[in-house]
Design a protein around this motif. Structure first.
Motif, PDB file in Angstrom:
ATOM      1  N   LEU A 104       0.826  -1.231   0.064  1.00 55.24           N
ATOM      2  CA  LEU A 104       0.001   0.119  -0.028  1.00 55.24           C
ATOM      3  C   LEU A 104       1.085   1.176   0.153  1.00 55.24           C
ATOM      4  N   TYR A 105       0.688   2.158  -0.952  1.00 56.35           N
ATOM      5  CA  TYR A 105       1.479   3.505  -1.081  1.00 56.35           C
ATOM      6  C   TYR A 105       0.267   4.471  -1.167  1.00 56.35           C
ATOM      7  N   ALA A 106       0.703   5.876  -0.971  1.00 55.24           N
ATOM      8  CA  ALA A 106      -0.047   7.006  -1.106  1.00 55.24           C
ATOM      9  C   ALA A 106       0.581   8.044  -1.996  1.00 55.24           C
ATOM     10  N   LEU A 107       0.124   8.384  -3.114  1.00 56.42           N
ATOM     11  CA  LEU A 107       0.442   9.628  -3.874  1.00 56.42           C
ATOM     12  C   LEU A 107       0.100  10.857  -3.232  1.00 56.42           C
ATOM     13  N   CYS A 108       1.141  11.560  -2.964  1.00 57.18           N
ATOM     14  CA  CYS A 108       0.868  13.074  -2.179  1.00 57.18           C
ATOM     15  C   CYS A 108       1.106  14.196  -3.100  1.00 57.18           C
ATOM     16  N   CYS A 129       3.705  -7.082 -12.444  1.00 53.71           N
ATOM     17  CA  CYS A 129       2.989  -6.117 -11.525  1.00 53.71           C
ATOM     18  C   CYS A 129       1.622  -5.671 -11.793  1.00 53.71           C
ATOM     19  N   SER A 130       0.874  -5.368 -10.781  1.00 56.22           N
ATOM     20  CA  SER A 130      -0.630  -5.030 -10.897  1.00 56.22           C
ATOM     21  C   SER A 130      -0.769  -3.759 -10.063  1.00 56.22           C
ATOM     22  N   PHE A 131      -1.478  -2.881 -10.624  1.00 51.71           N
ATOM     23  CA  PHE A 131      -1.732  -1.587  -9.840  1.00 51.71           C
ATOM     24  C   PHE A 131      -3.067  -1.485  -9.613  1.00 51.71           C
ATOM     25  N   LYS A 132      -3.536  -1.151  -8.588  1.00 50.23           N
ATOM     26  CA  LYS A 132      -5.067  -0.989  -7.932  1.00 50.23           C
ATOM     27  C   LYS A 132      -5.022   0.248  -7.323  1.00 50.23           C
ATOM     28  N   GLY A 133      -6.016   1.266  -7.929  1.00 48.29           N
ATOM     29  CA  GLY A 133      -6.203   2.488  -7.366  1.00 48.29           C
ATOM     30  C   GLY A 133      -7.243   3.282  -8.021  1.00 48.29           C
ATOM     31  N   GLN A 134      -7.802   4.217  -7.406  1.00 50.50           N
ATOM     32  CA  GLN A 134      -8.392   5.174  -8.021  1.00 50.50           C
ATOM     33  C   GLN A 134      -7.582   6.543  -8.455  1.00 50.50           C
ATOM     34  N   LEU A 135      -6.900   6.444  -9.423  1.00 47.94           N
ATOM     35  CA  LEU A 135      -5.764   7.591  -9.654  1.00 47.94           C
ATOM     36  C   LEU A 135      -6.284   8.327 -11.015  1.00 47.94           C
ATOM     37  N   LYS A 136      -7.234   7.666 -11.900  1.00 44.63           N
ATOM     38  CA  LYS A 136      -7.516   8.246 -13.279  1.00 44.63           C
ATOM     39  C   LYS A 136      -8.400   9.408 -12.841  1.00 44.63           C
ATOM     40  N   THR A 137      -8.121  10.491 -13.628  1.00 44.27           N
ATOM     41  CA  THR A 137      -8.830  12.003 -14.046  1.00 44.27           C
ATOM     42  C   THR A 137      -9.410  12.359 -12.526  1.00 44.27           C
ATOM     43  N   LEU A 138      -8.414  12.638 -11.682  1.00 41.81           N
ATOM     44  CA  LEU A 138      -8.976  13.204 -10.282  1.00 41.81           C
ATOM     45  C   LEU A 138      -8.486  14.473 -10.423  1.00 41.81           C
ATOM     46  N   GLN A 139      -8.710  14.949  -9.257  1.00 41.68           N
ATOM     47  CA  GLN A 139      -8.014  16.311  -8.920  1.00 41.68           C
ATOM     48  C   GLN A 139      -7.498  16.159  -7.426  1.00 41.68           C
ATOM     49  N   MET A 140      -6.338  16.785  -7.000  1.00 38.47           N
ATOM     50  CA  MET A 140      -5.829  16.716  -5.924  1.00 38.47           C
ATOM     51  C   MET A 140      -5.258  17.978  -5.425  1.00 38.47           C
ATOM     52  N   ALA A 141      -5.755  18.480  -4.388  1.00 34.01           N
ATOM     53  CA  ALA A 141      -5.409  19.498  -3.733  1.00 34.01           C
ATOM     54  C   ALA A 141      -4.140  19.557  -3.108  1.00 34.01           C
ATOM     55  N   PRO A 142      -3.421  20.757  -2.616  1.00 35.78           N
ATOM     56  CA  PRO A 142      -2.130  20.529  -2.232  1.00 35.78           C
ATOM     57  C   PRO A 142      -2.360  19.826  -0.793  1.00 35.78           C
ATOM     58  N   GLN A 144      -3.083  16.819  -0.148  1.00 32.64           N
ATOM     59  CA  GLN A 144      -4.040  15.758  -0.256  1.00 32.64           C
ATOM     60  C   GLN A 144      -3.288  14.579  -0.843  1.00 32.64           C
ATOM     61  N   GLU A 145      -3.705  13.315  -0.439  1.00 31.85           N
ATOM     62  CA  GLU A 145      -3.234  12.059  -0.580  1.00 31.85           C
ATOM     63  C   GLU A 145      -4.280  11.108  -1.356  1.00 31.85           C
ATOM     64  N   ARG A 146      -3.692  10.126  -2.300  1.00 32.46           N
ATOM     65  CA  ARG A 146      -4.599   9.200  -2.737  1.00 32.46           C
ATOM     66  C   ARG A 146      -3.760   7.807  -2.681  1.00 32.46           C
ATOM     67  N   ARG A 147      -4.402   6.762  -2.046  1.00 33.44           N
ATOM     68  CA  ARG A 147      -3.768   5.566  -1.805  1.00 33.44           C
ATOM     69  C   ARG A 147      -4.182   4.616  -2.756  1.00 33.44           C
ATOM     70  N   PHE A 148      -3.039   3.862  -3.165  1.00 28.20           N
ATOM     71  CA  PHE A 148      -2.974   2.772  -4.136  1.00 28.20           C
ATOM     72  C   PHE A 148      -2.083   1.436  -3.783  1.00 28.20           C
ATOM     73  N   LYS A 149      -2.460   0.434  -4.429  1.00 24.66           N
ATOM     74  CA  LYS A 149      -1.680  -0.880  -4.520  1.00 24.66           C
ATOM     75  C   LYS A 149      -0.994  -1.066  -5.272  1.00 24.66           C
ATOM     76  N   ILE A 150       0.206  -1.482  -5.306  1.00 28.84           N
ATOM     77  CA  ILE A 150       0.989  -2.144  -6.614  1.00 28.84           C
ATOM     78  C   ILE A 150       1.656  -3.767  -5.709  1.00 28.84           C
ATOM     79  N   THR A 151       1.034  -4.437  -6.569  1.00 28.52           N
ATOM     80  CA  THR A 151       1.454  -5.957  -6.360  1.00 28.52           C
ATOM     81  C   THR A 151       2.250  -6.465  -7.464  1.00 28.52           C
TER      82      THR A 151
END
Length: 181
Positions: A104-108, A129-142, A144-151
């Motif tokens: 589990l990682y977080a893009l900040c 490797c597989s990527f699991k997360g909701q990071l497409k076409t989103l908006q991130m304020a200063p 803010q972080e979004r979590r995702f998994k890389i297995t």
């Protein structure tokens, strides 16, 4: 004990022990030279940063003086615009990936501007490797972080970087993926 000049194993052992003594001595000398070079490089970096700060101070002072002299001319608005641009830091987007634990990682967004239409290039993550997360076409304020998994599965490796792009920055930018926190 007498030395038998025809004893080849003894002479080869003596030669190997001499080489075994010379190699660590040479390595220690190289290490000291590398440490001196690193120290010189660090001192040069400090001097360069001080010179850059001095140049900024000189530029601001010359703009201040030019603004005072041109009070009677027709161009004070240009000087004021430059002074305002120097005084304000432009907003920017900067990224950091934080390890949260067990795949589990977080893009900040550690910048000062909001990033819109953020995309991750999943094709560069790698085989196995597989990527699991909701990071497409989103908006991130200063801040803010979004979590995702890389297995990833053996024998493939964890990806070392994640490629990100967003509105206003069409080129892909590599962000280092930490091994652990």
């Amino acid at each position: 004990m007498a030395i038998d000049w025809g004893d080849a194993p003894a002479w080869s052992a003596l030669g190997l022990s001499a080489v075994g003594t010379i190699i660590p001595i040479s390595s220690a000398r190289s290490s000291r030279a590398s440490a001196r070079s690193a120290e010189i490089s660090a001192q040069a970096g400090v001097r360069q940063a001080a010179a850059a700060e001095e140049q900024v101070a000189i530029a601001r002072e010359s703009l201040r003086l030019a603004g005072g002299q041109s009070a009677s001319s027709h161009a004070p608005t240009e000087i004021e615009a430059v002074q305002e641009a120097l005084a304000q830091e432009p907003p920017y987007v900067a990224w950091w990936i934080e390890f949260k634990g067990h795949y589990l990682y977080a893009l900040c967004n550690i910048g000062t501007a909001t990033a819109r239409n953020v995309e991750i290039d999943e094709s560069r993550i790698g085989r196995g490797c597989s990527f699991k997360g909701q990071l497409k076409t989103l908006q991130m304020a200063p801040g803010q972080e979004r979590r995702f998994k890389i297995t990833y599965w053996w024998p493939s490796q964890r990806p070392r970087e994640l490629w990100v792009r967003w509105q206003g920055h069409p080129e892909w930018k590599a962000i280092q993926v930490p091994l652990k926190g």
